[in-house]
Scaffold this motif. Sequence first.
Motif, PDB file in Angstrom:
ATOM      1  N   PRO A   1       0.742  -1.180  -0.061  1.00 29.97           N
ATOM      2  CA  PRO A   1      -0.140   0.107  -0.150  1.00 29.97           C
ATOM      3  C   PRO A   1       0.759   1.323  -0.227  1.00 29.97           C
ATOM      4  O   PRO A   1       0.545   2.223  -0.549  1.00 29.97           O
ATOM      5  CB  PRO A   1      -0.829   0.084   1.156  1.00 29.97           C
ATOM      6  CG  PRO A   1       0.111  -1.013   2.289  1.00 29.97           C
ATOM      7  CD  PRO A   1       0.787  -2.006   1.133  1.00 29.97           C
ATOM      8  N   ALA A   2       2.043   1.321   0.747  1.00 29.71           N
ATOM      9  CA  ALA A   2       2.837   2.481   0.902  1.00 29.71           C
ATOM     10  C   ALA A   2       3.736   2.663  -0.480  1.00 29.71           C
ATOM     11  O   ALA A   2       3.800   1.673  -1.205  1.00 29.71           O
ATOM     12  CB  ALA A   2       3.777   2.435   2.064  1.00 29.71           C
ATOM     13  N   TYR A   3       3.849   3.974  -0.820  1.00 28.47           N
ATOM     14  CA  TYR A   3       4.514   4.297  -2.175  1.00 28.47           C
ATOM     15  C   TYR A   3       5.736   3.640  -2.283  1.00 28.47           C
ATOM     16  O   TYR A   3       6.134   2.886  -3.165  1.00 28.47           O
ATOM     17  CB  TYR A   3       4.572   5.852  -2.336  1.00 28.47           C
ATOM     18  CG  TYR A   3       3.166   6.438  -2.638  1.00 28.47           C
ATOM     19  CD1 TYR A   3       2.093   5.660  -3.188  1.00 28.47           C
ATOM     20  CD2 TYR A   3       3.077   7.814  -2.384  1.00 28.47           C
ATOM     21  CE1 TYR A   3       1.089   6.433  -3.512  1.00 28.47           C
ATOM     22  CE2 TYR A   3       1.964   8.510  -2.844  1.00 28.47           C
ATOM     23  CZ  TYR A   3       0.877   7.573  -3.049  1.00 28.47           C
ATOM     24  OH  TYR A   3      -0.435   8.538  -3.529  1.00 28.47           O
TER      25      TYR A   3
ATOM     26  N   LYS B   1       8.048  14.424  -2.566  1.00 30.31           N
ATOM     27  CA  LYS B   1       7.447  15.598  -2.412  1.00 30.31           C
ATOM     28  C   LYS B   1       5.569  15.363  -2.272  1.00 30.31           C
ATOM     29  O   LYS B   1       5.083  16.147  -2.087  1.00 30.31           O
ATOM     30  CB  LYS B   1       7.566  16.408  -3.444  1.00 30.31           C
ATOM     31  CG  LYS B   1       8.928  16.870  -3.764  1.00 30.31           C
ATOM     32  CD  LYS B   1       9.115  18.090  -3.361  1.00 30.31           C
ATOM     33  CE  LYS B   1      10.459  18.617  -3.452  1.00 30.31           C
ATOM     34  NZ  LYS B   1      10.794  20.116  -2.776  1.00 30.31           N
ATOM     35  N   ILE B   2       5.310  13.991  -2.548  1.00 33.49           N
ATOM     36  CA  ILE B   2       3.983  13.746  -2.242  1.00 33.49           C
ATOM     37  C   ILE B   2       3.701  13.033  -1.197  1.00 33.49           C
ATOM     38  O   ILE B   2       3.962  11.736  -1.104  1.00 33.49           O
ATOM     39  CB  ILE B   2       3.475  12.918  -3.714  1.00 33.49           C
ATOM     40  CG1 ILE B   2       3.833  13.644  -4.901  1.00 33.49           C
ATOM     41  CG2 ILE B   2       2.000  12.712  -3.663  1.00 33.49           C
ATOM     42  CD1 ILE B   2       3.214  13.142  -6.032  1.00 33.49           C
ATOM     43  N   PRO B   3       3.298  13.548  -0.244  1.00 31.36           N
ATOM     44  CA  PRO B   3       2.990  12.714   0.854  1.00 31.36           C
ATOM     45  C   PRO B   3       1.552  11.897   0.632  1.00 31.36           C
ATOM     46  O   PRO B   3       0.711  12.277   0.197  1.00 31.36           O
ATOM     47  CB  PRO B   3       2.532  13.778   1.972  1.00 31.36           C
ATOM     48  CG  PRO B   3       2.075  15.025   1.274  1.00 31.36           C
ATOM     49  CD  PRO B   3       3.007  14.967   0.142  1.00 31.36           C
ATOM     50  N   GLN B   4       1.728  10.767   1.071  1.00 30.55           N
ATOM     51  CA  GLN B   4       0.594   9.928   0.898  1.00 30.55           C
ATOM     52  C   GLN B   4      -0.571  10.115   1.590  1.00 30.55           C
ATOM     53  O   GLN B   4      -0.597   9.384   2.791  1.00 30.55           O
ATOM     54  CB  GLN B   4       1.032   8.243   1.102  1.00 30.55           C
ATOM     55  CG  GLN B   4       0.089   7.388   0.164  1.00 30.55           C
ATOM     56  CD  GLN B   4       0.690   5.929   0.325  1.00 30.55           C
ATOM     57  OE1 GLN B   4       1.834   5.737   0.962  1.00 30.55           O
ATOM     58  NE2 GLN B   4       0.280   5.307  -0.564  1.00 30.55           N
ATOM     59  N   LYS B   5      -1.297  10.801   1.363  1.00 24.95           N
ATOM     60  CA  LYS B   5      -2.443  11.350   2.313  1.00 24.95           C
ATOM     61  C   LYS B   5      -3.644  10.320   1.877  1.00 24.95           C
ATOM     62  O   LYS B   5      -4.344   9.744   2.792  1.00 24.95           O
ATOM     63  CB  LYS B   5      -3.110  12.697   2.150  1.00 24.95           C
ATOM     64  CG  LYS B   5      -2.280  13.703   3.069  1.00 24.95           C
ATOM     65  CD  LYS B   5      -2.724  14.853   2.838  1.00 24.95           C
ATOM     66  CE  LYS B   5      -2.565  15.510   1.659  1.00 24.95           C
ATOM     67  NZ  LYS B   5      -2.920  16.802   1.451  1.00 24.95           N
ATOM     68  N   PHE B   6      -3.709   9.947   0.798  1.00 23.37           N
ATOM     69  CA  PHE B   6      -4.923   9.048   0.329  1.00 23.37           C
ATOM     70  C   PHE B   6      -4.357   7.650   0.120  1.00 23.37           C
ATOM     71  O   PHE B   6      -3.382   7.261  -0.522  1.00 23.37           O
ATOM     72  CB  PHE B   6      -5.313   9.494  -1.311  1.00 23.37           C
ATOM     73  CG  PHE B   6      -6.225   8.904  -1.917  1.00 23.37           C
ATOM     74  CD1 PHE B   6      -7.519   8.615  -1.407  1.00 23.37           C
ATOM     75  CD2 PHE B   6      -5.916   8.032  -2.997  1.00 23.37           C
ATOM     76  CE1 PHE B   6      -8.596   7.814  -1.952  1.00 23.37           C
ATOM     77  CE2 PHE B   6      -6.864   7.253  -3.467  1.00 23.37           C
ATOM     78  CZ  PHE B   6      -8.100   7.085  -3.100  1.00 23.37           C
TER      79      PHE B   6
ATOM     80  N   VAL C   1      10.165  12.628  -6.743  1.00 23.18           N
ATOM     81  CA  VAL C   1       8.926  12.938  -6.776  1.00 23.18           C
ATOM     82  C   VAL C   1       8.178  12.417  -5.598  1.00 23.18           C
ATOM     83  O   VAL C   1       7.399  13.224  -4.917  1.00 23.18           O
ATOM     84  CB  VAL C   1       7.999  12.550  -8.050  1.00 23.18           C
ATOM     85  CG1 VAL C   1       6.694  12.896  -8.018  1.00 23.18           C
ATOM     86  CG2 VAL C   1       8.890  13.246  -9.338  1.00 23.18           C
ATOM     87  N   ILE C   2       8.300  11.274  -5.106  1.00 19.19           N
ATOM     88  CA  ILE C   2       7.520  10.479  -4.089  1.00 19.19           C
ATOM     89  C   ILE C   2       7.688  11.272  -2.594  1.00 19.19           C
ATOM     90  O   ILE C   2       6.913  11.598  -1.945  1.00 19.19           O
ATOM     91  CB  ILE C   2       7.815   9.063  -3.800  1.00 19.19           C
ATOM     92  CG1 ILE C   2       7.160   8.328  -4.987  1.00 19.19           C
ATOM     93  CG2 ILE C   2       7.430   8.639  -2.503  1.00 19.19           C
ATOM     94  CD1 ILE C   2       5.645   8.672  -5.339  1.00 19.19           C
TER      95      ILE C   2
END
Lengths: 140, 789
Positions: free
Chosen positions: B639-641, B688-693, B685-686
Amino acid sequence: MNSTFLSLTIALLFGIGTFLILRRDIVKVIIGLGILSHAVNVLIVSTGIFDGTRVPILPGSHNDAGTTGSVFNDNLAEGILSPVVQAGTHMDYVDPLVQALVLTAIVISLATTAFILILAYRIHEEYGTTDIRELRRLWG
Amino acid sequence: MDSSATVMLAIFVPFIFALLVPFVSKILKQHIGWYAVAVATATVLLILKILPTIIHGETIYGEIMWLPTAGLKFNIYADGLSILIGLLASGIGVIIMTYSIGYMSTKEDLPRYYQYLLLFMGSMIGMVFSANTIQLFIFWELTSITSFILIGYWNDKPESIYGATKALVLTAVGGLVMLAGFLLLQVITGTFDIPTILQDDSMIKAIHGHELFFITLLLIFIGAAAKSAQGPFYIWLPNAMEAPTPVSAFLHSATMVKAGIYLVARMHPIFAGTDAWFILVSGTGMITMVAAGFLAFRQTDIKAILAYSTISQLAYVMTMYGYTTYHEPGIGVAAATFHLVNHATFKACLFLVAGIVAHEAATRDIRKLGGLRKDMPLTFIIACIGALAMAGLPPFNGFLSKEMFYESSLEMGEALGSPFTLLIPAIAIMGGVLTFAYSIKLIDGIFLGKRQTKGLPEHIHDPPAVMLIPAAFLAALVVLFGLVPSIPIHNIVEPTTAGILLEEVELHIKMWHGFTTPLMMTVITFIIGFGIYTKYDAIAAWQDRFNLKYPKISVNYYYDQMVNNAKTNARKISSITQPGTIKTYVSALIFTMIMLVGIPIILLGADIIPQSLNFDIAIYEVLIMLFMVIAGIAAALLPAYLPAIIALSALGYLVSLLFIYLKAPDLALTQILVETLSTIIFLLVIVKIPQKFKEHIPTTTLVRDLIIAGAVASTVFILIVNATQGIIPPFESLSHYFIENSLTLAGGKNVVNVIIVDFRGYDTLGEISVLCLAAFGVYNLIHSRGDKT
């Protein structure tokens, strides 16, 4: 004829890629695209074993007898690769053209992946979400 | 310079200089209009340069090979007819562009305006000088497109958009129908070249006898009628009046609408002399002439009155070109051509007056206008000359050509015998009566009567010279052509008539030619015309009531219905096919793929899984493939990036290992490098994108997606095992060439490398371009963030 196991692997990668593309998270979709492009590349290269199994590097003065180093030894995978057209022509090399095509494809997929990733990053920055359904709602 | 080169230059000068407009306008600013005038003047001079040759009775032909292998060439043909329309397009162009300098406010987007005017002029000139039908069609549609842009010049007004769309739909569709006619003509004659057909009597005879004769004529005529607003196609022209007035004067009265007339005249030698030609061309012309003249009464906008009168006047010309008998194919040709010239002068003049009135009085509503003769005396005189010429009063040029119209109508009626002996002249008189009535209305409504004050500015005066002189010049031509008709007759009408009839002609036209029947008809026309004019408002009111009562008896009603239906249906269909969710698109693609694989296999009756499968496998192969599948599943399920990306990159490295076993060392190397790079980009990139969803997949969705994925996997598997079965017979592969010539031609032993950098070097160039574009895209995306930080 391709090894059945190879075909199965490619098919499974296709399935996994498709499953990921159907997800709602953009990042997952991008990962799915990456898996799909791997599957396509392997599929195309595997069809190059058409009328020969030798590495498409011509023999010359440096390497006699067709061996071009230990890793790319033509005897390495003997047996699992078998040409489709058995001795149909005098050529016994793997098809170099499909390899050239896939080489181009690999590099281009790097470019598109980079672009899509930055796009996802900018979408996240502008809208604060990576959920496709949420984005759709925001765009109206 | 030889004449054919001059003609080519006349075609290309407007195009080339139109493209330069944006640059020149940076220097000239709001004076860009003068630049356009200069270009148009140069074009006129180029065309005038070849006029003496044409007057001598010669024609000019020239060609440039365009695509020699396909037999395509750019060729030009100049005779009297093409010179006439070419001169109209460029000459009136000069006048209109001069007038525009005064008319168009400097706040408008002037470069765009003049650029499209020049492009239109070039297309028009290109069309008339085209020697083959395909080239003619291309320029024809170019005039439609430039007209579309010019009608919609004020593109924030819904009426402009409606008018522009209507004009484009009708004229461009008409053009396509015409193209079908041209193709049929090619089927009959075997050539696209117009002069080849014209100069070959046997070919024209063959066309007349051919079974496709009528349908070819009909298709080409539909194109001409749509362009010249004849028959049911008239509806676009009144709406096209939303364009700036100089554009209306130029395109929609003097030049573009004459393209249809030009085509009819150009096809005259090919099709005339038959009953079909007379019924189709003259029939449409007569109906349009009377109907449009009648409908003009209802109009309150002076430009709309002029639009209907243009339709009606063009119908005169159309009717006359249609007059034909077997023995005498061109009864009305000379009269039609003369009227064409005259109409261009007096109608453009009237449009310019309408523009002046609208410019000074700020309205074009004839109900609000009135009594302006003292405020703008010069304009009043010019308007009188134009309107009286249209009404057919002596000593103006309209009188002469109307007399010729009556004369040819009489002749045609006599040639056909009873009951046409009286019927055709009667219809002609009807057209003349209606024209007389609305012409008088224009003068009376705007300039005569009591000075209206309500809704009109207090001070109204004549316009600046730059607007007045073009109109005055045209009015002077009207008088000059009326008093000394030999000038237009010898210089342009005779060569044109010769070009259409393909024989030498000599015409004698005088203002006074005794008490003849046509003169009697003119007198009758004036008397009835006055009678009708006294009832003008009553007729207009009756038309309004009729229209309210029966809204469905109108061509516009059906046009609007058709367009609205098309819009709603298109919306319905696209809301089904384009819902905007990725899932729908992907599902459609997947479904198609499954069908594309499944149907052939079922149809061929092949086994879904072939009998002979290759199960040989080395142990290290098993390991690589096993790890690949595991990495893939991990990338999908984690599930985590970050772990998912690591799994993806593991899969990439395993693929490069697999490439080694597939005998692709270059690919293996590239894959390692690319995989490393893309993993780095992913990670950058990852971060910079916190995995909120975190997507929670409902069971039904999961089951459905798994079924889709499973279907894809099995289809691909079936495809691969079937495709690599050896069902393809041995053939000489393209790759053999590369293997054989790699060393001799390119001097490289690694065939893949040689293909990349040498044999298929341009592909690699394309690949590099893609990389560059992606890099630019990435750069711009990052820098498009603006100030929001």
